[in-house]
Design a protein around this motif. Structure first.
Motif, PDB file in Angstrom:
ATOM      1  N   GLY A 107       0.647  -1.241  -0.099  1.00  0.00           N
ATOM      2  CA  GLY A 107       0.165  -0.022   0.213  1.00  0.00           C
ATOM      3  C   GLY A 107       0.779   1.205  -0.098  1.00  0.00           C
ATOM      4  O   GLY A 107       0.439   2.202  -0.262  1.00  0.00           O
ATOM      5  N   LEU A 108       2.170   1.128   0.264  1.00  0.00           N
ATOM      6  CA  LEU A 108       3.050   2.271   0.275  1.00  0.00           C
ATOM      7  C   LEU A 108       4.103   2.615  -0.885  1.00  0.00           C
ATOM      8  O   LEU A 108       4.493   3.448  -0.956  1.00  0.00           O
ATOM      9  N   LEU A 109       3.971   1.599  -1.666  1.00  0.00           N
ATOM     10  CA  LEU A 109       4.665   1.536  -3.089  1.00  0.00           C
ATOM     11  C   LEU A 109       4.157   2.693  -3.839  1.00  0.00           C
ATOM     12  O   LEU A 109       2.909   2.934  -4.192  1.00  0.00           O
ATOM     13  N   GLY A 110       5.209   3.437  -4.432  1.00  0.00           N
ATOM     14  CA  GLY A 110       4.968   4.436  -5.261  1.00  0.00           C
ATOM     15  C   GLY A 110       4.388   5.749  -4.796  1.00  0.00           C
ATOM     16  O   GLY A 110       4.070   6.771  -5.346  1.00  0.00           O
ATOM     17  N   ASP A 118      12.273   2.129  -6.232  1.00  0.00           N
ATOM     18  CA  ASP A 118      11.954   1.271  -7.329  1.00  0.00           C
ATOM     19  C   ASP A 118      13.046   0.342  -7.800  1.00  0.00           C
ATOM     20  O   ASP A 118      13.653   0.584  -9.021  1.00  0.00           O
ATOM     21  N   ILE A 119      13.672  -0.789  -6.886  1.00  0.00           N
ATOM     22  CA  ILE A 119      14.795  -1.249  -7.177  1.00  0.00           C
ATOM     23  C   ILE A 119      14.548  -2.317  -8.539  1.00  0.00           C
ATOM     24  O   ILE A 119      15.729  -2.424  -9.144  1.00  0.00           O
ATOM     25  N   ALA A 150      18.584 -17.779 -13.153  1.00  0.00           N
ATOM     26  CA  ALA A 150      19.755 -17.619 -12.780  1.00  0.00           C
ATOM     27  C   ALA A 150      21.057 -18.440 -13.294  1.00  0.00           C
ATOM     28  O   ALA A 150      22.028 -17.928 -13.549  1.00  0.00           O
ATOM     29  N   LYS A 151      20.686 -19.833 -13.243  1.00  0.00           N
ATOM     30  CA  LYS A 151      21.531 -20.656 -13.336  1.00  0.00           C
ATOM     31  C   LYS A 151      21.397 -21.481 -14.907  1.00  0.00           C
ATOM     32  O   LYS A 151      22.244 -22.254 -15.501  1.00  0.00           O
ATOM     33  N   SER A 152      20.322 -21.065 -15.449  1.00  0.00           N
ATOM     34  CA  SER A 152      20.311 -21.799 -17.009  1.00  0.00           C
ATOM     35  C   SER A 152      20.792 -21.182 -17.957  1.00  0.00           C
ATOM     36  O   SER A 152      20.662 -19.914 -17.892  1.00  0.00           O
ATOM     37  N   GLY A 153      20.882 -21.649 -19.203  1.00  0.00           N
ATOM     38  CA  GLY A 153      21.432 -20.836 -20.292  1.00  0.00           C
ATOM     39  C   GLY A 153      22.707 -20.174 -19.949  1.00  0.00           C
ATOM     40  O   GLY A 153      23.785 -20.716 -19.459  1.00  0.00           O
ATOM     41  N   ARG A 154      22.941 -18.917 -20.637  1.00  0.00           N
ATOM     42  CA  ARG A 154      23.623 -18.255 -20.130  1.00  0.00           C
ATOM     43  C   ARG A 154      23.580 -17.376 -18.720  1.00  0.00           C
ATOM     44  O   ARG A 154      22.404 -16.734 -18.523  1.00  0.00           O
ATOM     45  N   PRO A 155      24.139 -17.971 -17.548  1.00  0.00           N
ATOM     46  CA  PRO A 155      23.887 -17.318 -16.064  1.00  0.00           C
ATOM     47  C   PRO A 155      23.901 -15.730 -15.968  1.00  0.00           C
ATOM     48  O   PRO A 155      24.466 -15.377 -16.804  1.00  0.00           O
ATOM     49  N   GLY A 156      23.150 -15.431 -14.765  1.00  0.00           N
ATOM     50  CA  GLY A 156      23.391 -14.219 -14.562  1.00  0.00           C
ATOM     51  C   GLY A 156      22.473 -13.860 -13.373  1.00  0.00           C
ATOM     52  O   GLY A 156      21.827 -14.761 -12.765  1.00  0.00           O
ATOM     53  N   PRO A 157      22.458 -12.596 -12.895  1.00  0.00           N
ATOM     54  CA  PRO A 157      21.824 -12.141 -11.755  1.00  0.00           C
ATOM     55  C   PRO A 157      20.224 -12.014 -12.076  1.00  0.00           C
ATOM     56  O   PRO A 157      19.677 -11.500 -12.704  1.00  0.00           O
ATOM     57  N   VAL A 158      19.618 -12.535 -10.820  1.00  0.00           N
ATOM     58  CA  VAL A 158      18.006 -12.060 -10.624  1.00  0.00           C
ATOM     59  C   VAL A 158      17.783 -11.415  -9.579  1.00  0.00           C
ATOM     60  O   VAL A 158      18.309 -11.683  -8.155  1.00  0.00           O
ATOM     61  N   LEU A 159      16.804 -10.625  -9.521  1.00  0.00           N
ATOM     62  CA  LEU A 159      16.548  -9.806  -8.204  1.00  0.00           C
ATOM     63  C   LEU A 159      15.150  -9.890  -7.745  1.00  0.00           C
ATOM     64  O   LEU A 159      14.347  -9.965  -8.820  1.00  0.00           O
ATOM     65  N   ILE A 160      14.757 -10.342  -6.832  1.00  0.00           N
ATOM     66  CA  ILE A 160      13.374 -10.477  -6.049  1.00  0.00           C
ATOM     67  C   ILE A 160      13.241  -9.297  -5.054  1.00  0.00           C
ATOM     68  O   ILE A 160      13.783  -9.395  -4.050  1.00  0.00           O
ATOM     69  N   ASP A 161      12.187  -8.700  -5.269  1.00  0.00           N
ATOM     70  CA  ASP A 161      11.826  -7.685  -4.501  1.00  0.00           C
ATOM     71  C   ASP A 161      10.730  -7.964  -3.686  1.00  0.00           C
ATOM     72  O   ASP A 161       9.479  -8.218  -4.317  1.00  0.00           O
ATOM     73  N   ILE A 162      10.520  -8.012  -2.461  1.00  0.00           N
ATOM     74  CA  ILE A 162       9.358  -8.308  -1.653  1.00  0.00           C
ATOM     75  C   ILE A 162       8.907  -7.401  -0.692  1.00  0.00           C
ATOM     76  O   ILE A 162       9.573  -6.793   0.317  1.00  0.00           O
ATOM     77  N   PRO A 163       7.758  -6.881  -0.938  1.00  0.00           N
ATOM     78  CA  PRO A 163       7.236  -5.775   0.003  1.00  0.00           C
ATOM     79  C   PRO A 163       6.994  -6.434   1.536  1.00  0.00           C
ATOM     80  O   PRO A 163       6.838  -7.556   1.690  1.00  0.00           O
TER      81      PRO A 163
END
Length: 563
Positions: A107-110, A118-119, A150-163
């Motif tokens: 309810g406080l987002l934005g 807004d990460i 993150a670990k499949s194909g060409r790997p890379g970083p993944v971000l999860i933002d949780i209120p």
């Protein structure tokens, strides 16, 4: 089926994925997760870093050295934004990390709430994917998907933002086995394999260039077999170190701006360049118009985006490097290029890497580290001259032994990465090679190493300047040393001791050998402050945007001045 809070679901999903080590820093928005982590502290090793950037670099070092997914936690606002440099570092070098941040309530987002940012939007260009989870019922599946991405194909970083309110809400949870990641082979086309085999069989002067994709794919055995079958010289990029044994007779050293003359000249003279898992960084090719100008380029990469992006390929194969080379090795007959190999090996003898042995230098320090550890160590680095010397003078005989920021060039990466590597590989000697400029950017993480007694060895190559920038100012800016000299009385030994770390000042190679021996036996974090000349340079060198075939060193400059 259990009813769990979002915070509990986060930790249960991490257990599903086999995560046992987390790097992070708590704050208000992520308190529910940290409260649950307190209750389950026997299930995880949590490392409280001094800064969230250190946590992201530690997760990165853990991932690069183990091949697993690294995990870090951060709170909302500045906590989340402090991870951005670490995320970008991982993105540029295709490192699988999952960054879990928490935000203000849904309810406080934005609404410009306290410590709201807004990460997800901020990190969109530097993540393989990112999520904001506003419904607790979707949390578990999102976390599982994040690890898979993150670990499949060409790997890379993944971000999860949780209120924060999602971490408090409850939802049903059922354990799920992680999906097995299958090596990417669906894009390997028979016609591409046939073309590649034909090019190799017709070639008189083939050369192999090995990049970071071969490390990520764990394809060292396949690369060695392939090189021996093609029977040709092999060079590597900074990120490809160890994918081909640096002690192998066919190895010619690194390519590019600070590559060996043998590699740069060889690639410039070959008629077929086989590029394995490399994206052709500008530091590799120099001038695209003159790069491998006599060669057909065969590019092997898992990511179709990298084909023809920086350098035009004559032919290509899209697929996981290990999967592609497995097929190639089965199909390819033994080749023989004795005359060509002999010519390139003569370049190795004619143009060796050298340094001044009359005083303490970084190359000699690196060689002593190699000799004492017999090459059985994980080397992390910061960015600059010391990074190049570590790449040139340590012989990497296996992958995941050199952890360095190649794409982003992040000063401040190495100390956090070394802690992550040591925690992921407790039986390995882990040494961070740092410049004094880089050390100033991350020395706060000595507090972390001290607090948890992580026995890493920090070797500071201290020349009281920003060495690589000064080298450019010397060579290309008429010796205008604009703000690259540290005119201050900072004593790194006292600073390190203030953090509870053993520290020694080193001014000779004999002092270094003695101090390094003590560091290996200390069982505690150690800092070695090694003082070298401020004008030591990394050789060879290629002019920015110049042809790699025109690499030069100090002898070349002296001869030019004498003319």
């Amino acid at each position: 089926m259990k009813q769990l809070t979002g915070a509990q679901i986060v930790l249960e999903c991490l257990k599903e994925q086999g995560v046992d080590t987390i790097f992070g820093y708590p704050g208000g928005a992520i308190l529910n997760i940290y409260d649950e982590l307190y209750k389950q502290k026997d299930e995880f090793t949590h490392i409280l870093t001094s800064h969230e950037q250190g946590a992201s670099h530690a997760a990165d070092g853990y991932a690069r050295s183990t091949g697993k997914v690294g995990v870090c936690f951060a709170t909302s606002g500045p906590g989340a934004t402090n991870t951005v440099t670490g995320i970008a570092t991982a993105y540029m070098d295709s490192v699988p990390i999952v960054v879990i941040t928490c935000n203000v309530g849904v309810g406080l987002l934005g609404k410009d709430s306290f410590q709201e940012v807004d990460i997800s939007g901020i990190t969109l260009p530097i993540t393989k994917h990112n999520f904001i989870v506003k419904d607790v019922d979707k949390l578990a599946d999102t976390i599982r998907r994040a690890f898979r991405i993150a670990k499949s194909g060409r790997p890379g970083p993944v971000l999860i933002d949780i209120p924060k309110d999602v971490t408090a809400a409850k939802a049903s949870y059922t354990y799920q086995e992680p999906e097995k990641i299958i090596r990417s082979s669906e894009h390997i086309r028979e016609m591409d394999i046939y073309t590649a085999i034909s090019l190799i069989e017709e070639s008189k002067r083939p050369f192999i260039l090995v990049g970071g994709g071969a490390v990520i794919s764990d394809a060292a055995d396949e690369v060695r077999e392939f090189a021996e079958k093609v029977h040709c010289p092999v060079c590597d990029t900074l990120m490809g170190k160890g994918a081909f044994d640096g002690t192998n007779a066919l190895y010619t050293g690194m390519i590019g701006m600070h590559g060996t003359k043998a590699s740069n000249k060889g690639v410039s003279e070959c008629d077929l360049l086989i590029a394995i898992g490399t994206r052709f960084s500008d530091r590799v090719f120099g001038n695209a118009a003159t790069f491998a100008k006599n060669a057909a380029i065969l590019q092997i990469d898992i990511d179709p985006v990298e084909i023809n992006k920086n350098v035009m390929a004559y032919a290509h194969i899209i697929g996981d490097v290990k999967a592609v080379l497995t097929v190639m090795n089965r199909r390819l007959s033994q080749q023989n290029h004795n005359a060509w190999v002999k010519k390139i090996m003569e370049y190795k003898v004619k143009y060796p890497l050298t340094y001044d042995k009359g005083r303490l230098t970084c190359p000699e320090i690196i060689e002593k580290i190699y000799e004492r550890t017999k090459g059985d160590a994980i080397i992390t680095t910061e960015v600059g001259q010391h990074q190049m010397w570590a790449a040139q003078f340590f012989k990497y005989d296996a992958p995941r032994k050199l952890l360095t920021s190649g794409g982003l060039g992040t000063m401040g990466y190495g100390l956090g990465a070394s802690m992550g590597a040591k925690l992921g590989n407790p039986d390995k000697v882990v040494i961070n090679i740092a410049g004094d400029g880089c050390f100033r950017m991350n020395l706060n993480e000595l507090a972390t190493a001290s607090r948890y007694n992580i026995p890493i060895i920090e070797v500071i190559i201290n020349n009281s300047v920003l060495g690589m920038v000064r080298q450019w100012q010397d060579l290309f800016y008429d010796e205008r040393y604009s703000y690259t000299t540290f005119n201050d009385p900072v004593d790194f030994v006292k600073v390190a001791e203030g953090f509870g770390v053993i520290a020694k000042k080193v001014t000779t190679i004999e002092e270094f050998e003695f101090a390094f021996e003590e560091a290996l036996d200390a069982g505690r974090p150690v800092v070695l402050d090694c003082h070298i000349d401020l004008d030591d340079k990394v050789w060879p060198m290629v002019n920015p945007g110049g042809s790699i075939s025109e690499a030069f060193d100090q002898n070349d400059l002296n001869q030019k001045e004498a003319q």
